[in-house]
Design an enzyme around this catalytic site. Structure first.
Site, mmCIF file in Angstrom:
data_model
loop_
_atom_site.group_PDB
_atom_site.id
_atom_site.type_symbol
_atom_site.label_atom_id
_atom_site.label_comp_id
_atom_site.label_asym_id
_atom_site.label_seq_id
_atom_site.Cartn_x
_atom_site.Cartn_y
_atom_site.Cartn_z
ATOM 1 N N SER A 144 2.660 10.899 -10.912
ATOM 2 C CA SER A 144 4.102 10.628 -10.911
ATOM 3 C C SER A 144 4.689 11.355 -12.113
ATOM 4 O O SER A 144 3.948 11.753 -13.029
ATOM 5 C CB SER A 144 4.333 9.116 -11.078
ATOM 6 O OG SER A 144 5.680 8.833 -11.381
ATOM 7 N N TYR A 157 1.889 0.971 -14.987
ATOM 8 C CA TYR A 157 2.123 2.113 -14.086
ATOM 9 C C TYR A 157 2.002 3.425 -14.864
ATOM 10 O O TYR A 157 1.296 4.351 -14.449
ATOM 11 C CB TYR A 157 3.507 1.987 -13.445
ATOM 12 C CG TYR A 157 3.755 2.967 -12.315
ATOM 13 C CD1 TYR A 157 3.238 2.747 -11.044
ATOM 14 C CD2 TYR A 157 4.514 4.125 -12.523
ATOM 15 C CE1 TYR A 157 3.467 3.646 -10.004
ATOM 16 C CE2 TYR A 157 4.746 5.023 -11.487
ATOM 17 C CZ TYR A 157 4.225 4.779 -10.226
ATOM 18 O OH TYR A 157 4.453 5.677 -9.204
HETATM 19 N N1 LIG Z 1 8.212 6.410 -4.380
HETATM 20 C C1 LIG Z 1 8.320 6.989 -5.557
HETATM 21 O O1 LIG Z 1 9.421 7.108 -6.123
HETATM 22 C C2 LIG Z 1 7.096 7.540 -6.224
HETATM 23 C C3 LIG Z 1 7.281 8.378 -7.343
HETATM 24 C C4 LIG Z 1 6.166 8.897 -7.980
HETATM 25 C C5 LIG Z 1 4.889 8.610 -7.518
HETATM 26 N N2 LIG Z 1 4.726 7.798 -6.437
HETATM 27 C C6 LIG Z 1 3.360 7.517 -5.985
HETATM 28 O O2 LIG Z 1 3.213 7.878 -4.628
HETATM 29 C C7 LIG Z 1 2.101 7.161 -4.066
HETATM 30 C C8 LIG Z 1 2.493 6.604 -2.718
HETATM 31 O O3 LIG Z 1 3.480 5.584 -2.891
HETATM 32 P P1 LIG Z 1 4.802 5.488 -1.993
HETATM 33 O O4 LIG Z 1 5.934 5.757 -2.873
HETATM 34 O O5 LIG Z 1 4.626 6.265 -0.753
HETATM 35 O O6 LIG Z 1 4.839 3.901 -1.712
HETATM 36 P P2 LIG Z 1 4.599 3.061 -0.369
HETATM 37 O O7 LIG Z 1 4.545 1.626 -0.816
HETATM 38 O O8 LIG Z 1 5.579 3.434 0.663
HETATM 39 O O9 LIG Z 1 3.144 3.540 0.091
HETATM 40 C C9 LIG Z 1 1.993 3.215 -0.645
HETATM 41 C C10 LIG Z 1 0.838 2.917 0.315
HETATM 42 O O10 LIG Z 1 -0.325 2.551 -0.450
HETATM 43 C C11 LIG Z 1 -0.938 1.445 0.196
HETATM 44 N N3 LIG Z 1 -1.760 0.672 -0.741
HETATM 45 C C12 LIG Z 1 -1.347 -0.206 -1.693
HETATM 46 N N4 LIG Z 1 -2.412 -0.759 -2.296
HETATM 47 C C13 LIG Z 1 -3.516 -0.222 -1.717
HETATM 48 C C14 LIG Z 1 -4.918 -0.394 -1.920
HETATM 49 N N5 LIG Z 1 -5.411 -1.254 -2.822
HETATM 50 N N6 LIG Z 1 -5.781 0.347 -1.161
HETATM 51 C C15 LIG Z 1 -5.292 1.196 -0.222
HETATM 52 N N7 LIG Z 1 -3.991 1.392 0.020
HETATM 53 C C16 LIG Z 1 -3.112 0.685 -0.732
HETATM 54 C C17 LIG Z 1 0.225 0.645 0.755
HETATM 55 O O11 LIG Z 1 -0.183 -0.237 1.789
HETATM 56 C C18 LIG Z 1 1.158 1.745 1.235
HETATM 57 O O12 LIG Z 1 0.905 2.074 2.591
HETATM 58 C C19 LIG Z 1 1.728 6.105 -5.108
HETATM 59 O O13 LIG Z 1 0.582 6.528 -5.819
HETATM 60 C C20 LIG Z 1 2.943 6.066 -6.022
HETATM 61 O O14 LIG Z 1 2.621 5.619 -7.313
HETATM 62 C C21 LIG Z 1 5.800 7.262 -5.777
#
Ligand SMILES: NC(=O)c1ccc[n+]([C@@H]2O[C@H](COP(=O)([O-])OP(=O)(O)OC[C@H]3O[C@@H](n4cnc5c(N)ncnc54)[C@H](O)[C@@H]3O)[C@@H](O)[C@H]2O)c1
Length: 282
Positions: A144, A157
């Site tokens: 991130s 985080y």
């Molecule tokens: N959305 C943002 O603004 C953003 C920004 C920077 C980084 N990220 C990163 O992107 C990645 C994806 O997140 P997202 O934004 O798509 O969120 P999201 O909640 O839409 O998707 C995350 C997925 O991870 C799954 N998950 C959670 N815990 C888990 C576990 N223990 N084992 C397996 N799967 C698990 C959830 O069920 C979900 O399907 C993450 O690593 C997040 O930190 C997101």
């Protein structure tokens, strides 16, 4: 370097939602066979069914990435389904909030378990296999912009994402030094329109994430990049073998300011407020 994705095998964690589901769709369009993993079986099945209907060979493997034995089982299942793995996207993650002074051990271990240990388990379980088969391969770790700037209220985080950036850069050097054919990318997005603000849905024991009642966060995320755009960047970085994937140009000034302050010995100036302001100016 994996220039040719068609017919190759990809594994994506956190594939049931958000960025992971978008990566699954993008790599499906590239003609890959996919192994999709997530802790939520039903949404995972939906994404797998959708891609299967579009003609992609897909295996869905419900997995908690924070549990090493489950990620080992995922690697076994992937090999059993399709053989050699060429692309690993360690993407599953959860968001959390709260003042460091008020967080308990469980708050830290949940976030670090998924966001950091999930990546470590992925590398431990898959990397030796990907190096041993000798064909071009690539690892994408989702960090991130919080792995490059430490905004307040996001201690666990930020810690998890800084660690994922460090692991990815270390791995990049190691793959180069050992002449391996495994490329490395680390995805560092800013706000993306996903369900990350609802992360407590997957917290064991149903505890809070510290993001509840975060109407502002939901609004900021809703104004963020569509996950499809992020997935497009990931696809380009894989075929171009680029380490850093920065998807939000409006945030790079903040990263630069932080780096300059570090080498100048000055105290940090970028906080959450500035990050939010940057986005709203768009
Ligand atoms: N959305 C943002 O603004 C953003 C920004 C920077 C980084 N990220 C990163 O992107 C990645 C994806 O997140 P997202 O934004 O798509 O969120 P999201 O909640 O839409 O998707 C995350 C997925 O991870 C799954 N998950 C959670 N815990 C888990 C576990 N223990 N084992 C397996 N799967 C698990 C959830 O069920 C979900 O399907 C993450 O690593 C997040 O930190 C997101």
């Amino acid at each position: 370097m994996v220039e040719q994705l068609e017919g190759r095998v990809g594994v994506i964690t956190g594939a049931a939602s958000g960025i992971g589901a978008a990566m699954a769709r993008r790599f499906s369009r590239a003609g890959m066979k996919l192994v999709l993993a997530d802790i939520e079986p039903e949404p995972l099945k939906k994404v797998a069914d959708e891609l299967r209907a579009s003609g992609t060979e897909v295996e869905a493997v419900p997995t908690d990435v924070s549990v090493g034995a489950q990620v080992d089982a995922l690697a076994e299942a992937a090999e059993a389904a399709f053989g050699k793995v060429h692309l690993l996207c360690n993407n599953a993650g959860v968001g959390s909030g709260g003042l460091i002074a008020q967080l308990g051990e469980d708050d830290w271990s949940w976030v670090l378990g998924v966001n950091l240990w999930g990546v470590i388990h992925g590398l431990r379980a898959f990397l030796p296999r990907m190096m041993a088969h000798g064909e071009p391969a690539h690892v994408v770790n989702t960090a991130s912009v919080a792995g490059l700037m430490a905004a307040p209220f996001m201690g666990p985080y930020n810690a998890s994402k800084f660690a994922v950036v460090a692991i990815s850069e270390t791995l990049y050097h190691e793959m180069g030094l050992t002449g391996s054919k495994v490329g490395v990318s680390v995805l560092c997005p800013g706000w993306v329109n996903t369900r990350i603000h609802e992360s407590s849905r997957n917290r064991p024991g149903g505890g809070p994430s510290g993001l509840e009642g975060g109407g502002m966060l939901a609004a900021v995320l809703a104004s963020g990049l569509p996950p499809e755009k992020v997935a497009e960047e990931v696809h380009s970085a894989v075929v171009e073998n680029r380490l850093y994937i920065l998807t939000h140009p409006e945030m790079t000034a903040g990263i630069e300011t932080r780096m300059k302050a570090i080498v100048a010995g000055q105290n940090p100036q970028v906080g959450l407020g500035e990050l939010l302001a940057n986005r709203q100016e768009q």
